[in-house]
Design a protein around this motif. Structure first.
Motif, PDB file in Angstrom:
ATOM      1  N   GLY A  66       0.829  -1.205   0.000  1.00  0.00           N
ATOM      2  CA  GLY A  66       0.000   0.000   0.000  1.00  0.00           C
ATOM      3  C   GLY A  66       0.858   1.247   0.000  1.00  0.00           C
ATOM      4  N   ARG A 107       0.037  -5.722   7.186  1.00  0.00           N
ATOM      5  CA  ARG A 107      -0.944  -4.732   6.747  1.00  0.00           C
ATOM      6  C   ARG A 107      -1.142  -3.725   7.885  1.00  0.00           C
ATOM      7  N   GLY A 126      -0.752   4.974   9.669  1.00  0.00           N
ATOM      8  CA  GLY A 126      -1.448   6.262   9.659  1.00  0.00           C
ATOM      9  C   GLY A 126      -2.219   6.450  10.967  1.00  0.00           C
ATOM     10  N   THR A 129      -5.540   4.748  11.067  1.00  0.00           N
ATOM     11  CA  THR A 129      -5.553   3.311  11.373  1.00  0.00           C
ATOM     12  C   THR A 129      -5.423   3.077  12.879  1.00  0.00           C
TER      13      THR A 129
HETATM   14  N1  LIG Z   1      -5.427   9.088  -0.695  1.00  0.00           N
HETATM   15  C1  LIG Z   1      -4.542   9.020   0.260  1.00  0.00           C
HETATM   16  N2  LIG Z   1      -3.565   9.913   0.329  1.00  0.00           N
HETATM   17  C2  LIG Z   1      -2.645   9.850   1.303  1.00  0.00           C
HETATM   18  N3  LIG Z   1      -2.623   8.909   2.261  1.00  0.00           N
HETATM   19  C3  LIG Z   1      -3.564   8.002   2.226  1.00  0.00           C
HETATM   20  C4  LIG Z   1      -4.573   8.011   1.223  1.00  0.00           C
HETATM   21  N4  LIG Z   1      -5.357   6.976   1.422  1.00  0.00           N
HETATM   22  C5  LIG Z   1      -4.855   6.358   2.490  1.00  0.00           C
HETATM   23  N5  LIG Z   1      -3.795   6.976   2.986  1.00  0.00           N
HETATM   24  C6  LIG Z   1      -2.970   6.594   4.164  1.00  0.00           C
HETATM   25  O1  LIG Z   1      -2.316   5.388   3.841  1.00  0.00           O
HETATM   26  C7  LIG Z   1      -2.767   4.349   4.711  1.00  0.00           C
HETATM   27  C8  LIG Z   1      -2.811   3.048   3.964  1.00  0.00           C
HETATM   28  O2  LIG Z   1      -3.688   3.174   2.866  1.00  0.00           O
HETATM   29  P1  LIG Z   1      -3.709   2.087   1.724  1.00  0.00           P
HETATM   30  O3  LIG Z   1      -4.604   2.576   0.681  1.00  0.00           O
HETATM   31  O4  LIG Z   1      -2.323   1.726   1.361  1.00  0.00           O
HETATM   32  O5  LIG Z   1      -4.280   0.831   2.442  1.00  0.00           O
HETATM   33  P2  LIG Z   1      -5.777   0.480   2.766  1.00  0.00           P
HETATM   34  O6  LIG Z   1      -6.595   0.669   1.541  1.00  0.00           O
HETATM   35  O7  LIG Z   1      -6.199   1.233   3.992  1.00  0.00           O
HETATM   36  O8  LIG Z   1      -5.554  -0.985   3.239  1.00  0.00           O
HETATM   37  P3  LIG Z   1      -5.984  -2.333   2.592  1.00  0.00           P
HETATM   38  O9  LIG Z   1      -5.510  -2.319   1.160  1.00  0.00           O
HETATM   39  O10 LIG Z   1      -5.225  -3.287   3.466  1.00  0.00           O
HETATM   40  O11 LIG Z   1      -7.449  -2.402   2.765  1.00  0.00           O
HETATM   41  C9  LIG Z   1      -4.103   4.835   5.227  1.00  0.00           C
HETATM   42  O12 LIG Z   1      -4.419   4.249   6.476  1.00  0.00           O
HETATM   43  C10 LIG Z   1      -3.853   6.321   5.356  1.00  0.00           C
HETATM   44  O13 LIG Z   1      -3.162   6.626   6.541  1.00  0.00           O
END
Ligand SMILES: Nc1ncnc2c1ncn2[C@@H]1O[C@H](COP(=O)(O)OP(=O)(O)OP(=O)(O)O)[C@@H](O)[C@H]1O
Ligand SMILES: O=P(O)(O)OC[C@H]1O[C@H](OP(=O)(O)OP(=O)(O)O)[C@H](O)[C@@H]1O
Ligand SMILES: [Mg+2]
Length: 391
Positions: A66, A107, A126, A129
């Motif tokens: 991610g 994760r 984050g 989370t």
């Molecule tokens: N659009 C964004 N811009 C910046 N940071 C973000 C954004 N979306 C998420 N994050 C940060 O990155 C973290 C991880 O997001 P990511 O999209 O990688 O995983 P996820 O979609 O939450 O997890 P998973 O794929 O396991 O369901 C989030 O918890 C947040 O803190």
């Protein structure tokens, strides 16, 4: 997309994550089992009870994939903490500079869960989370709250069109007469703890939540939800799906944070010292990242007179004041100082203004260099951590 009308209505007294998560669920408590390579810990209400499991290494959880994964490794590298991972599918790694630390790639949500279960001691995720999966648990301590990446906000969004066309605030949304017990406001979110909590705190009574793992922005157009509660950073995804944020609808501002288990910091040998070292490295790097080192020569009669001139300029006070040293040369057989060299740190965003001010008071030969680290005597965050731990 599944709905959790009974457990996720804002008005109800409990709001729990998807039931598949639990071994058994009652209205007020839940128990599930969590295994690790060295221990099997019974977890009650998301916490492990009693003392920590003995082990020699400090376990540091980093996002395995991610958008946080790459930036986290970059931050560690910038702090001279290079993570040695043999290949990307191997979930354990070492940091040679911290010999007692074992890195585990997980994760983000599992990092928080494993901090609570005692299977990890430290982690980077984050704030969203930590807040969602940590649920305000006192065992989680935020050691560094601003690692300067992963910036986003958890925000409520509604369609720009139809009945929402003239709705621009949470208050206006709450006052829409159409939300009733039989026809509540339907909110799609992955944040099934923070969502109901926010609605309850803001007095929205008739709300029902549904959840899905991604692409929530599609839910209103698909007719599944009226609103969504999701992370926003650039706002592009909302815009492209004809949705808008509303005033008062931001639940949380988030960025990457360093989080630790209180029990581990207190009970595990070496955990506090290791955390101190990681915190110092992070602070030193992050403080330096937005500063430049500026040197210049200036003609004057004494170091004090030069300092007076420099300190009269608002952008030139440096971190603790300017360093002023004589530039010594031989004149008529004697060593004398006609020029003084000054060294100051200036914020990157004030660079040009600082150069203008330096020139304005007679500075010449202005040199600008990047800074790698600024180590202070002791970081305020370290003192805060000790006080949170009662030490
Ligand atoms: N659009 C964004 N811009 C910046 N940071 C973000 C954004 N979306 C998420 N994050 C940060 O990155 C973290 C991880 O997001 P990511 O999209 O990688 O995983 P996820 O979609 O939450 O997890 P998973 O794929 O396991 O369901 C989030 O918890 C947040 O803190
Ligand atoms: O404001 P923006 O910059 O457009 O970013 C917001 C989007 O980023 C995240 O999704 P992500 O890309 O992680 O996809 P996901 O739904 O698969 O988690 C978040 O869930 C939003 O959908
Ligand atoms: Mg995502």
């Amino acid at each position: 997309m599944s709905q959790f009308s009974s457990t996720f209505t804002a008005a109800s007294s409990v709001s729990l994550p998807p039931p598949s998560f639990y071994v058994s669920v009652s209205k007020r408590s839940f128990i599930y089992c969590c295994s690790s390579s060295q221990s099997r810990t019974t977890v009650v209400n998301g916490k492990f009870d009693g003392k920590i499991v003995e082990r020699d290494e400090i376990r540091f959880g980093l996002p395995s994939k991610g958008r946080m994964a790459g930036d986290t490794l970059d931050l560690l590298k910038d702090c001279q903490l290079s993570v040695k991972q043999v290949n990307p599918r191997q979930y354990v790694a070492q940091i040679p500079q911290l010999s007692n630390v074992e890195v585990w790639f997980q994760r983000p949500k599992d990092i928080v869960r494993k901090l609570l279960s005692g299977d990890l001691d430290l982690g980077i995720v984050g704030l969203d989370t930590v807040s969602e999966y940590g649920r305000g648990d006192e065992d989680l301590i935020i050691v560094h709250d601003a690692l300067k990446y992963g910036d986003c906000r958890l925000s409520l969004a509604i369609p720009k069109y139809g009945v929402f066309e003239n709705i621009n605030s949470l208050k206006e949304l709450a006052q829409m007469p159409r939300w009733t017990i039989d026809r509540p406001l339907r909110v799609a979110t992955g944040f099934t703890y923070l969502g109901p909590k926010f609605m309850q705190e803001n007095g929205l009574k008739h709300v029902i939540f549904s959840t899905a793992d991604g692409a929530l922005e599609a839910a209103p157009a698909m007719g599944i939800a009226d609103a969504i509660l999701d992370l926003v950073s650039s706002g592009t995804t909302l815009r492209e799906n004809n949705l808008k944020e509303i005033e008062g609808g931001v639940v949380l501002e988030s960025q990457a944070v360093l989080v630790a288990s209180r029990k581990a910091l207190i009970q595990r040998k070496g955990a506090l010292d290791t955390t101190h070292e990681i915190l110092e490295r992070f602070e030193a790097h992050l403080r330096a990242a937005d500063q430049f080192m500026v040197t210049a020569n200036m003609r004057g009669s004494s170091a004090e007179e030069i300092a007076e001139r420099v300190l009269s300029q608002p952008s030139l006070s440096g971190l603790q004041g300017p360093t002023v040293s004589p530039v010594l040369c031989k004149r008529d057989g004697k060593v004398a100082a006609d020029y003084y060299a000054i060294v100051i740190c200036v914020p990157k965003k004030a660079l040009y203004k600082s150069v203008q001010q330096l020139r304005g008071i007679g500075g010449s030969g202005v040199l600008i260099s990047p800074l790698t680290y600024i180590f202070d005597e002791e970081t305020p965050r370290w003192r805060e951590l000790l006080s949170k731990l009662g030490l």
